[in-house]
Design a protein around this motif. Structure first.
Motif, mmCIF file in Angstrom:
data_model
loop_
_atom_site.group_PDB
_atom_site.id
_atom_site.type_symbol
_atom_site.label_atom_id
_atom_site.label_comp_id
_atom_site.label_asym_id
_atom_site.label_seq_id
_atom_site.Cartn_x
_atom_site.Cartn_y
_atom_site.Cartn_z
ATOM 1 N N PHE A 179 13.110 52.025 -20.458
ATOM 2 C CA PHE A 179 12.394 52.418 -19.362
ATOM 3 C C PHE A 179 13.094 53.241 -18.183
ATOM 4 C CE2 PHE A 179 10.893 48.170 -21.194
ATOM 5 C CZ PHE A 179 9.528 48.439 -21.486
ATOM 6 N N GLU A 180 14.278 52.825 -18.000
ATOM 7 C CA GLU A 180 15.160 53.502 -16.971
ATOM 8 C C GLU A 180 15.015 55.199 -16.965
ATOM 9 O OE1 GLU A 180 16.404 49.386 -16.784
ATOM 10 O OE2 GLU A 180 16.227 51.052 -18.296
ATOM 11 N N GLU A 181 15.382 55.275 -18.588
ATOM 12 C CA GLU A 181 15.430 56.813 -18.923
ATOM 13 C C GLU A 181 14.188 57.359 -18.827
ATOM 14 O OE1 GLU A 181 16.807 59.439 -23.021
ATOM 15 O OE2 GLU A 181 17.594 57.263 -22.490
ATOM 16 N N ILE A 182 13.011 56.844 -19.223
ATOM 17 C CA ILE A 182 11.696 57.602 -19.276
ATOM 18 C C ILE A 182 11.241 57.554 -17.768
ATOM 19 C CG2 ILE A 182 9.308 57.338 -20.047
ATOM 20 C CD1 ILE A 182 10.627 55.376 -22.480
ATOM 21 N N GLY A 183 11.448 56.544 -16.800
ATOM 22 C CA GLY A 183 11.044 56.601 -15.699
ATOM 23 C C GLY A 183 11.785 57.772 -14.767
ATOM 24 N N LYS A 184 13.001 57.932 -15.295
ATOM 25 C CA LYS A 184 13.582 58.978 -14.658
ATOM 26 C C LYS A 184 13.368 60.390 -14.879
ATOM 27 C CE LYS A 184 18.509 60.589 -13.620
ATOM 28 N NZ LYS A 184 18.033 62.135 -13.578
ATOM 29 N N ALA A 185 13.285 60.635 -16.375
ATOM 30 C CA ALA A 185 13.011 61.982 -16.790
ATOM 31 C C ALA A 185 11.234 62.448 -16.253
ATOM 32 C CB ALA A 185 13.062 61.853 -18.104
ATOM 33 N N GLU A 186 10.345 61.541 -16.712
ATOM 34 C CA GLU A 186 9.109 61.722 -16.231
ATOM 35 C C GLU A 186 8.723 61.698 -14.697
ATOM 36 O OE1 GLU A 186 6.625 62.817 -18.390
ATOM 37 O OE2 GLU A 186 8.368 62.980 -19.936
ATOM 38 N N SER B 183 16.023 56.867 -9.253
ATOM 39 C CA SER B 183 17.215 57.903 -9.596
ATOM 40 C C SER B 183 16.590 59.209 -9.633
ATOM 41 C CB SER B 183 17.716 57.428 -10.850
ATOM 42 O OG SER B 183 18.582 58.324 -11.212
ATOM 43 N N ALA B 184 15.544 59.356 -10.000
ATOM 44 C CA ALA B 184 14.914 60.752 -9.973
ATOM 45 C C ALA B 184 14.493 61.322 -8.573
ATOM 46 C CB ALA B 184 13.645 60.767 -10.706
ATOM 47 N N ALA B 185 14.346 60.454 -7.659
ATOM 48 C CA ALA B 185 14.015 60.723 -6.294
ATOM 49 C C ALA B 185 15.198 60.979 -5.569
ATOM 50 C CB ALA B 185 13.171 59.568 -5.761
ATOM 51 N N TYR B 186 16.206 60.344 -5.878
ATOM 52 C CA TYR B 186 17.391 60.605 -5.353
ATOM 53 C C TYR B 186 17.952 61.943 -5.445
ATOM 54 C CZ TYR B 186 22.407 60.354 -4.177
ATOM 55 O OH TYR B 186 23.860 60.531 -3.925
ATOM 56 N N GLY B 187 17.923 62.248 -7.032
ATOM 57 C CA GLY B 187 18.288 63.613 -7.518
ATOM 58 C C GLY B 187 17.571 64.584 -6.843
ATOM 59 N N LEU B 188 16.270 64.586 -6.577
ATOM 60 C CA LEU B 188 15.611 65.442 -6.050
ATOM 61 C C LEU B 188 15.742 65.699 -4.323
ATOM 62 C CD1 LEU B 188 12.593 65.303 -8.162
ATOM 63 C CD2 LEU B 188 14.095 67.253 -8.238
ATOM 64 N N GLY B 189 16.520 64.796 -3.833
ATOM 65 C CA GLY B 189 16.524 64.931 -2.302
ATOM 66 C C GLY B 189 15.427 63.984 -1.561
#
Length: 342
Positions: A226-233, A261-267
């Motif tokens: 779930f974490e990996e899918i949530g981050k990528a998508e 994690s995705a939100a952090y990476g995008l600022g």
């Protein structure tokens, strides 16, 4: 050297206590006289004898074994609820046998078949739902009582114990609507856990009650990553500006952790404040959700109540030795946990 005592017959002979009395003691120490109990316990200490509990169980028509089957012990949610169920069994004097199906519905059926040879008094099963072999569970339940917990399957098992997901999701939607922009809903297209489908339907109904338009974002993905899918998508959707509001309710906490994690990476600045431009919430109160950055707003399920009621319901079936006239369903309310992410 003191010789090794191999079985209960040898222990009875060397301690001078009759074999039936020794057996009665091991079944229930309180069932023998105090003086006899003290004599047996002194002999146990003197000869350092430890009976083979498994063999004792196998010689009984019904055993003190309780099977506990969960979809995936690698998931901390099931580790935690499985741990609490296990402790409740031990407290009641039973021997829990905790098995994981490792995310594979076929292994769930294999686990039930394996448990048959151990002659458990009953089984507590957290099923896959629609992916479970319904006929196999029903056939097992015809011989050995099964109580479902966490995920429900209608007309399967003697009883079900879980969370009222419509209450819990409505609680979260109500909070998010009154504290900011109404939430979008982020989920996998084909979830393994049937509770995810309840979360979606509960979100739709709750949004409509609050006069809001539901916005659902479903993404592809398989398995329990779930974490990996949530981050990528999540990275893809956030980059495209796909979400119609700045508030996102994820189907479960693990999905939300990936999105964080995705939100952090995008600022993105995630949180509830004038400097923040995104709010993220989840469901389940995953053991790690309070340690994310920022800590995750979520819904806590009552692990302890679910575990204790599941065990007590199964034990009640043993005592009555018959199924209740109607299948029992017990639902516990979720509790809103407000943290910095929303």
């Amino acid at each position: 050297m003191q010789r090794k005592i191999r079985n209960m017959e040898e222990f009875a002979a060397i301690s001078g206590i009759s074999r039936p009395t020794v057996s009665k003691y091991f079944n229930d120490p309180e069932s023998v006289r105090v003086s006899t109990r003290k004599k047996i316990e002194a002999a146990l200490e003197e000869y350092d004898y430890h009976p083979n509990v498994f063999a004792m169980n196998q010689n009984r028509r019904t055993t003190k074994n309780i099977g506990v089957v969960v979809p995936n012990l690698a998931d901390p949610f099931f580790s935690e609820i499985g741990r609490r169920v296990e402790l409740a069994c031990i407290k009641a004097g039973y021997s829990p046998i905790l098995l994981s199906s490792h995310g594979n519905p076929d292994m769930e059926r294999d686990n039930l078949n394996s448990l048959k040879s151990l002659k458990p008094a009953g089984v507590l099963l957290a099923p896959f739902g629609r992916l479970s072999d319904k006929d196999a569970v029903k056939a097992f339940d015809a011989d050995i009582p099964v109580v479902l917990f966490d995920a429900n399957m209608h007309d399967v098992g003697r009883a079900f114990v879980g969370t009222d997901h419509f209450q819990s999701v409505d609680l979260m939607v109500e909070y998010l609507c009154r504290s900011g922009e109404p939430p979008c809903f982020f989920e996998m297209k084909n979830p393994l856990n049937p509770n995810a489908n309840k979360h979606r339907q509960a979100y739709i109904e709750s949004m409509e009650r609050h006069g809001q338009t539901p916005n659902i974002y479903q993404v592809s993905g398989n398995g329990w990553d779930f974490e990996e899918i949530g981050k990528a998508e999540g990275d893809r959707l956030l980059s495209e500006g796909a979400f119609k509001t700045n508030t996102i309710l994820c189907s479960n906490d693990r999905f939300a952790i990936g999105l964080l994690s995705a939100a952090y990476g995008l600022g993105f600045n995630v949180g509830h404040g004038p400097e923040c431009n995104l709010r993220i919430a989840g469901h389940d109160d995953h053991p790690f959700s309070r340690f994310t950055c920022p800590p995750l707003t979520t819904i806590a399920q009552d692990y302890e109540a679910i575990a204790n009621r599941s065990v007590s319901t199964l034990f009640a079936l043993f005592e009555k030795r018959e199924s209740p006239p109607e299948r029992q369903e017990t639902l516990f309310e979720g509790r809103l946990i407000m943290r910095e992410s929303a």
